[in-house]
Design an enzyme around this catalytic site. Structure first.
Site, mmCIF file in Angstrom:
data_model
loop_
_atom_site.group_PDB
_atom_site.id
_atom_site.type_symbol
_atom_site.label_atom_id
_atom_site.label_comp_id
_atom_site.label_asym_id
_atom_site.label_seq_id
_atom_site.Cartn_x
_atom_site.Cartn_y
_atom_site.Cartn_z
ATOM 1 N N GLN A 200 22.731 63.794 -1.961
ATOM 2 C CA GLN A 200 23.271 64.459 -3.158
ATOM 3 C C GLN A 200 24.581 65.191 -2.871
ATOM 4 O O GLN A 200 25.379 65.416 -3.770
ATOM 5 C CB GLN A 200 22.248 65.446 -3.719
ATOM 6 C CG GLN A 200 21.152 64.750 -4.510
ATOM 7 C CD GLN A 200 20.174 65.742 -5.099
ATOM 8 O OE1 GLN A 200 20.423 66.937 -5.134
ATOM 9 N NE2 GLN A 200 19.051 65.236 -5.555
ATOM 10 N N ASP B 43 9.216 48.847 -2.844
ATOM 11 C CA ASP B 43 8.203 49.375 -3.767
ATOM 12 C C ASP B 43 7.660 48.291 -4.683
ATOM 13 O O ASP B 43 6.449 48.130 -4.838
ATOM 14 C CB ASP B 43 8.784 50.517 -4.611
ATOM 15 C CG ASP B 43 8.851 51.818 -3.820
ATOM 16 O OD1 ASP B 43 8.366 51.824 -2.660
ATOM 17 O OD2 ASP B 43 9.387 52.803 -4.345
ATOM 18 N N LYS C 68 4.741 55.198 3.723
ATOM 19 C CA LYS C 68 4.916 55.698 2.353
ATOM 20 C C LYS C 68 3.772 56.661 2.001
ATOM 21 O O LYS C 68 3.175 57.244 2.899
ATOM 22 C CB LYS C 68 4.981 54.522 1.383
ATOM 23 C CG LYS C 68 6.228 53.655 1.574
ATOM 24 C CD LYS C 68 7.488 54.390 1.140
ATOM 25 C CE LYS C 68 8.779 53.649 1.477
ATOM 26 N NZ LYS C 68 9.035 52.515 0.625
ATOM 27 N N GLU C 69 3.451 56.801 0.706
ATOM 28 C CA GLU C 69 2.407 57.738 0.281
ATOM 29 C C GLU C 69 1.134 57.584 1.117
ATOM 30 O O GLU C 69 0.395 58.522 1.338
ATOM 31 C CB GLU C 69 2.082 57.518 -1.194
ATOM 32 C CG GLU C 69 3.025 58.222 -2.165
ATOM 33 C CD GLU C 69 4.327 57.479 -2.389
ATOM 34 O OE1 GLU C 69 4.646 56.561 -1.591
ATOM 35 O OE2 GLU C 69 5.042 57.828 -3.348
#
Ligand code: DC
Length: 665
Positions: A176, A323, A350-351
């Protein structure tokens, strides 16, 4: 379905799909385009903007900075930018916990200059911004730390810009920071401005989204690898006029798959993301096509129909769509041979360990699976098995395995902890029910019939909640009909039967959460009085009124299932229901329950009078000529005089469970 935790959800096997599903907008895209629209001259119409905390704080900030913000509807916002005029000279901005607002606004306001204060919730003041502030200071911006150095809150003053040297920014903490600089610098690019990334740049797809959106607003950034970015001299933001915020492309993959598996008639149409999407996962469409899906797409939509059937087995390097590739693993259950998904080692971190989880759960359905270190090989089931699918607190596992309900063997699927979808798509299952098709007779129904004050309403509502199903309180429909007739001044007798029935057929009723609306008026309390119950009993004895309400009651039978309570649910309305319960309690117990209920609402009542009333209603309800109150032949009797509500709920769920084919998780 209740938003509270749900232990599991049983999906009956669908036998088709079609219709439109609108996916929510992407957060990263929403907040970027809001700021870009603010930096332009003129008005930009932003469609399908995400409505969330983070976008709301951005909108508030833009208003405070002097932008015009108009909500055309829930998801369309018109932003009139401050453009060359510049922002209001002074503003205090509260940005909640929105990193996608804090970082880009800091950069844009710092290069434009003014007197600004930016703060957020306490957690925001723990999220780093120091690397961005350092880069901006090196550029000549005036930024003061108001709290811990390197973290918000910040005060911004007027800059003395030096654009001659390359601006270094770290890329390994948050992408960002780079996004913020890339969005701010076109505002002051009187000469070529160069940004140099220090360290390995993380989250490159997000920088691609930034560059893409800058291009849509007229700024072409030159990129040398992922190290050097040049904003050309004379860059200027120009509004594209109208812009559609894309929905999450990975979320779209489930509906693309649903279309490929089950849309044999009308297509499944996905609104919100389309061809030329700037999200990497959109390349899932190529894989779906390769498996045989018929895909048409426009700028903001995708339409999918079943093409090849069975699907064609696939051998694919999935590194570019990590994903969405999970969705391919479930589509592989419907292929004509063995599919191999390669280069998916990232699934392991991942999760959950998605490679292991996917292999375990696919095997439960009957598939043959080889789990490699970085690949997965799936051979479809020879015989589908009803399975209890664990979801590992991973939203994508839950969404993927809902697609196992497209099997033609008619085998239902049980999904554990289905609410984990809330991470990215809280309304996922509701969206799925809206486009999955199943003829009403196949949608499961549990009926709870019984006399007045037997506790069937409480029981049925609780069972519906536990199963994640719809709930029909059929007595409410008779109560509504009676209320509407009384308001017309009609006596509730045979002479007025046809008039009342005609009205019942067109009853303008809406159920909203726990409220009942009649022609828009909230009548939830008005239909709950003793008098309303007695009147309901009177109209319910009129045969034409009963037939007038049949279609309305049956229309509640929708995916994923229905629990219906009343007097004739099991005998007349849903004679084919999968489970029928006839609930009773002694007249004394029921009178006591009703007494407690009324007293707790402050309504005066005496036990003997209540008991006499109950017995009168029982007599009328069970002696009337049409659909008298009696247990269906195949109903299970439950006398709950000595049971708690929890006990009764547990009993009905146990009866339901005994008829299900699922094994243990
Ligand atoms: O369940 P309840 O008390 O809200 O029902 C009100 C009246 O409506 C009841 O006295 C009988 C009638 N009724 C009916 O005849 N058939 C139904 N399926 C539900 C209610």
């Amino acid at each position: 379905m209740d938003a509270a935790a749900l232990h599991h959800l049983d999906l009956p096997a669908f036998d088709g799909a079609g219709g439109t599903v609108t996916l929510p907008g992407s957060k990263s895209i929403s907040n970027r385009v809001l700021l870009l629209a603010a930096l332009c001259e003129g008005t930009t119409v932003l469609h399908d903007l995400l409505d969330s905390d983070d976008t709301r704080v951005m909108l508030d900030a833009l208003r405070a900075l002097g932008c015009g913000v108009r909500h055309a509807d829930a998801t369309t916002v018109e932003v009139t930018g401050f453009g060359a005029r510049g922002p209001a000279p002074q503003a205090r901005l509260f940005l909640g916990n929105a990193g996608t607002a804090m970082r880009p606004l800091t950069a844009a306001l710092a290069v434009l200059g003014g007197d600004f204060e930016l703060s957020g919730v306490p957690r925001m003041h723990e999220r780093p911004i120091g690397d961005l502030v350092d880069a901006l200071r090196a550029l000549g911006c005036t930024i003061e730390d108001l709290g811990t150095p390197g973290y918000p809150p910040l005060r911004i003053g007027r800059p003395q810009l030096r654009l001659d040297a390359p601006i270094p920014v770290r890329g390994d903490v948050s992408s960002q920071f780079l996004t913020a600089l890339l969005m701010a610098l076109p505002l002051v690019a009187t000469r070529d401005v160069v940004v140099e990334v220090v360290g390995e740049l993380i989250s490159k797809p997000y920088i691609e989204i930034t560059l893409n959106l800058l291009a849509r607003f007229g700024v072409q950034v030159r990129r040398d690898g992922w190290q050097r970015f040049t904003i050309p001299a004379g860059s200027r933001y120009t509004s594209p006029g109208t812009l559609h915020v894309e929905a999450d492309a990975s979320s779209a993959s489930y509906f693309v798959a649903l279309g490929a598996l089950a849309a044999t008639d009308a297509p499944v149409r996905i609104q919100g993301v389309g061809e030329g999407s700037i999200q990497g996962d959109i390349r899932f469409l190529e894989a779906a096509r390769a498996m045989g899906a018929q895909v048409a797409a426009g700028p903001n939509w995708i339409e999918v129909r079943r093409g090849a059937w069975p699907l064609r087995a696939l051998d694919l390097d999935c590194n570019h769509i990590p994903d969405a590739a999970m969705t391919l693993a479930v589509m592989a259950l419907y292929a004509d041979g063995t599919s191999t998904l390669r280069n998916i080692a990232s699934w392991r971190v991942k999760e959950t360990d998605r490679l292991a989880a996917m292999a375990t759960e696919l095997r439960k359905l009957g598939a043959t699976v080889v789990e490699g270190a970085d690949f997965l090989q799936v051979t479809p089931p020879v015989q589908w098995q009803a399975a209890t699918i664990a979801t590992y607190d991973d939203h994508r596992m839950a969404m993927c395995f809902s697609l196992a309900a497209c099997n033609h063997a008619g085998v239902p699927v049980r999904i554990l902890d289905p609410r984990c979808v809330a991470k990215t798509f809280p309304g996922y299952f509701e969206a799925l029910y809206a486009v999955a098709r199943l003829p009403a007779p196949h949608v499961p129904v549990v009926c709870v019939d019984g006399p007045t004050a037997s506790g069937k309403g409480t029981l049925a509502a609780r069972v519906a909640q536990q199963l994640g199903w719809h709930y029909l309180d059929s007595g409410a429909l008779y109560r509504l009909t009676a209320l509407a007739a009384v308001r017309q001044g009609w006596p509730l007798d045979a002479a007025h039967e046809h008039r009342i029935a005609h009205m019942a057929e067109r009853l303008p009723v809406r159920f909203e959460a726990d409220r009942v609306l009649l022609a828009g008026e909230d009548v939830s309390d008005a239909i709950r009085t003793e008098e309303a119950g007695m009147n309901a009993s009177r109209v319910s004895a009129l045969p034409s009124v009963r037939s007038a309400l049949v279609a309305l009651q049956q229309s509640f039978r929708r995916l994923p299932g229905l629990v219906a309570d009343g007097r004739d649910m099991g005998t007349v309305i849903f004679p084919d229901a999968q489970l029928k319960v006839f609930l009773t309690a002694s007249a004394a117990t029921r009178a006591e329950r009703r007494h407690k209920q009324l007293i707790s609402k402050g309504i005066p009542a005496t036990l003997p009078a209540l008991r006499a009333d109950l017995e009168a209603r029982d007599a009328r309800d069970s002696q009337r000529a049409v659909a008298p109150l009696k247990p269906a032949q195949d109903a299970l009797l439950l006398d709950n005089s000595a049971l708690s509500v929890d006990d009764s709920v547990a009993q009905v769920l146990a009866w339901w469970e005994a008829r299900q084919p699922f094994g243990a998780a």
